[in-house]
Scaffold this motif. Structure first.
Motif, PDB file in Angstrom:
ATOM      1  N   ILE A  10      40.247  37.704  45.175  1.00 48.41           N
ATOM      2  CA  ILE A  10      41.575  38.451  45.897  1.00 48.41           C
ATOM      3  C   ILE A  10      42.217  36.800  46.748  1.00 48.41           C
ATOM      4  O   ILE A  10      43.278  37.031  46.600  1.00 48.41           O
ATOM      5  CB  ILE A  10      41.184  39.204  47.100  1.00 48.41           C
ATOM      6  N   THR A  11      41.365  36.639  47.757  1.00 50.70           N
ATOM      7  CA  THR A  11      42.036  34.747  47.883  1.00 50.70           C
ATOM      8  C   THR A  11      42.700  34.285  46.874  1.00 50.70           C
ATOM      9  O   THR A  11      43.605  33.617  46.906  1.00 50.70           O
ATOM     10  CB  THR A  11      40.890  34.333  49.063  1.00 50.70           C
ATOM     11  N   LYS A  13      43.858  34.652  44.174  1.00 51.44           N
ATOM     12  CA  LYS A  13      45.302  35.655  43.468  1.00 51.44           C
ATOM     13  C   LYS A  13      46.533  34.924  44.465  1.00 51.44           C
ATOM     14  O   LYS A  13      46.979  34.654  43.199  1.00 51.44           O
ATOM     15  CB  LYS A  13      44.915  36.855  43.408  1.00 51.44           C
ATOM     16  N   ASN A 190      41.847  46.375  52.933  1.00 53.95           N
ATOM     17  CA  ASN A 190      43.318  46.379  52.331  1.00 53.95           C
ATOM     18  C   ASN A 190      44.343  45.680  52.485  1.00 53.95           C
ATOM     19  O   ASN A 190      45.019  44.395  51.331  1.00 53.95           O
ATOM     20  CB  ASN A 190      43.721  47.444  51.708  1.00 53.95           C
ATOM     21  N   LYS A 245      49.863  38.337  52.047  1.00 56.57           N
ATOM     22  CA  LYS A 245      49.640  39.304  51.326  1.00 56.57           C
ATOM     23  C   LYS A 245      49.784  40.498  52.262  1.00 56.57           C
ATOM     24  O   LYS A 245      49.775  41.457  51.105  1.00 56.57           O
ATOM     25  CB  LYS A 245      47.882  39.608  52.095  1.00 56.57           C
ATOM     26  N   ASP A 252      48.454  46.187  44.959  1.00 53.63           N
ATOM     27  CA  ASP A 252      47.058  45.902  45.308  1.00 53.63           C
ATOM     28  C   ASP A 252      46.684  47.142  45.325  1.00 53.63           C
ATOM     29  O   ASP A 252      45.298  47.301  44.478  1.00 53.63           O
ATOM     30  CB  ASP A 252      46.316  44.409  46.497  1.00 53.63           C
ATOM     31  N   ARG A 256      44.190  49.186  42.894  1.00 53.99           N
ATOM     32  CA  ARG A 256      42.583  49.823  43.376  1.00 53.99           C
ATOM     33  C   ARG A 256      42.132  51.565  42.995  1.00 53.99           C
ATOM     34  O   ARG A 256      41.565  51.939  42.792  1.00 53.99           O
ATOM     35  CB  ARG A 256      42.440  50.222  45.194  1.00 53.99           C
ATOM     36  N   SER A 347      38.390  46.581  44.318  1.00 55.82           N
ATOM     37  CA  SER A 347      38.904  45.910  44.879  1.00 55.82           C
ATOM     38  C   SER A 347      39.612  45.742  43.656  1.00 55.82           C
ATOM     39  O   SER A 347      39.311  46.260  42.709  1.00 55.82           O
ATOM     40  CB  SER A 347      38.327  44.661  44.873  1.00 55.82           C
ATOM     41  N   VAL A 349      40.623  43.051  42.064  1.00 54.91           N
ATOM     42  CA  VAL A 349      40.074  42.127  41.162  1.00 54.91           C
ATOM     43  C   VAL A 349      39.133  42.349  40.771  1.00 54.91           C
ATOM     44  O   VAL A 349      38.345  41.251  39.913  1.00 54.91           O
ATOM     45  CB  VAL A 349      39.792  40.784  41.893  1.00 54.91           C
TER      46      VAL A 349
END
Length: 365
Positions: A10-11, A13, A190, A245, A252, A256, A347, A349
């Motif tokens: 996630i980071t 991205k 989230n 973010k 995102d 989900r 998630s 990702v």
């Protein structure tokens, strides 16, 4: 292994933007209560739809400061009651107890897992001063009936929005539906920081002012202390990361929902109960929760097949040791949820292959 939540991916991205933001703070020489906080608070207020955002150390503190502010403002006093769902993460209840207020537990709906609005009025007494709704698992807990109850009985409506960033009710974001809301930016949320972080949102200018003061040692002016406060501030690095973010949050959340929709459409094992979704805007799927009578066996089966799952939560608040006075009380719906709930990986990702693997495993169980 399919992770329950892959924070590293996630980071990655947004790693370029995040590194730029962190380096900007490092190079600035200003690490608390600066421009990054100001920008994030303004951007988050616009996103949620409230006049004020006050950053703080974590989500629990956000709720604590809301109730503390109401006590300082004379709206509540020690011993007053706050209605709260029996089915929640314990932080919701701890925030009430921390302020010498009395939590009054109300059962959830077995369909939504949110507080059952048909059971709220029976719990109201002359000491009731507020209802704390929890948008548990990322699903909106607010209903028109709850709003009507608050107006009828002159109650404050406080939202625990720790799990529901981006969730909506009739076009309005959760976190803007009541009098005040507490938000958590724990890394797994989230909208997650790189450590603990939280915020309060509200349209109430006095409440925002008091919250900001009590979370800053009780100070309204440097070295002048109106309240007996604590140190609970959002640092500049977390604010900068969150602001990056925040601009990707809706995208995102959409990803989900795609995972959630696939789960709901393709899990056909009759022993599994998947979420009932009547309004896809009203759920952001922080957690994708299923229920099954043989929860522990299913979790073990997933682990044997390389899938990580988590239980949210194994022990309900009224059965915890810290609330011994409730241990003999019965909340059968809450207990059923805690005995049957299992959270599947979800998630922004997750790959299509990973999602299909989870479904195939659960369908052949």
């Amino acid at each position: 292994m399919i992770k329950f939540l892959d924070l590293q991916k996630i980071t990655q991205k947004y790693s370029g933007e995040i590194r730029e933001a962190v380096n900007r703070v490092v190079d600035s020489g200003w690490y608390l209560q600066g421009k990054e906080n100001e920008k994030f608070e303004a951007d988050y207020s616009r996103y949620i739809g409230t006049k004020y955002t006050v950053g703080c150390a974590n989500g629990l503190d956000a709720l604590i400061w809301i109730f503390r502010a109401y006590v300082e403002m004379g709206v509540m006093q020690p011993g007053d009651e706050v209605i709260v769902p029996a089915n929640t993460y314990i932080a919701s209840i701890l925030a009430i107890s921390e302020n010498s207020l009395k939590p009054v537990l109300v059962e959830p709906s077995i369909e939504t897992y949110q507080i059952d609005d048909s059971k709220i009025e029976a719990a109201i007494t002359e000491r009731t001063k507020a209802i704390l709704i929890v948008h548990l698992y990322g699903q909106c807990a607010y209903t028109e009936r709850i709003g009507e109850i608050c107006r009828k009985h002159n109650l404050k409506l406080v939202e625990d929005n720790a799990q529901a960033h981006g969730c909506k009710f009739n076009g309005k974001k959760t976190g803007s539906l009541g009098d005040a809301a507490g938000h958590s930016f724990y890394p797994g949320k989230n909208l997650g920081a790189f450590g603990d972080a939280g915020a309060v949102t509200t349209d109430d200018e006095e409440l925002a002012r008091v919250v900001r003061a009590v979370a800053n040692y009780g100070s309204t002016k440097k070295y002048v202390f109106k309240y007996i406060g604590r140190n609970s501030r959002l640092d500049e690095i977390q604010a900068a990361v969150l602001d990056v973010k925040l601009h990707h949050l809706d995208k995102d959340v959409t990803l989900r929902k795609e995972v959630a929709r696939y789960y709901i459409d393709h899990i056909i094992n009759p022993a599994i109960i998947t979420p009932i979704v009547k309004d896809w805007d009203a759920h952001v799927f922080h957690i994708f929760t299923i229920r099954t009578k043989k929860r522990d066996e299913l979790q073990k089966y997933f682990a044997e097949n390389g899938v990580q799952t988590i239980i949210h939560y194994p022990i309900p608040p009224h059965q915890q040791e810290c609330y011994k006075e409730w241990n003999n009380r019965s909340f059968p719906i809450t207990e059923q949820i805690h005995n049957e709930e299992l959270s599947l990986p979800i998630s922004p990702v997750m790959t299509e292959e990973e999602v299909k693997t989870v479904v195939n495993i659960i369908n052949r169980y």
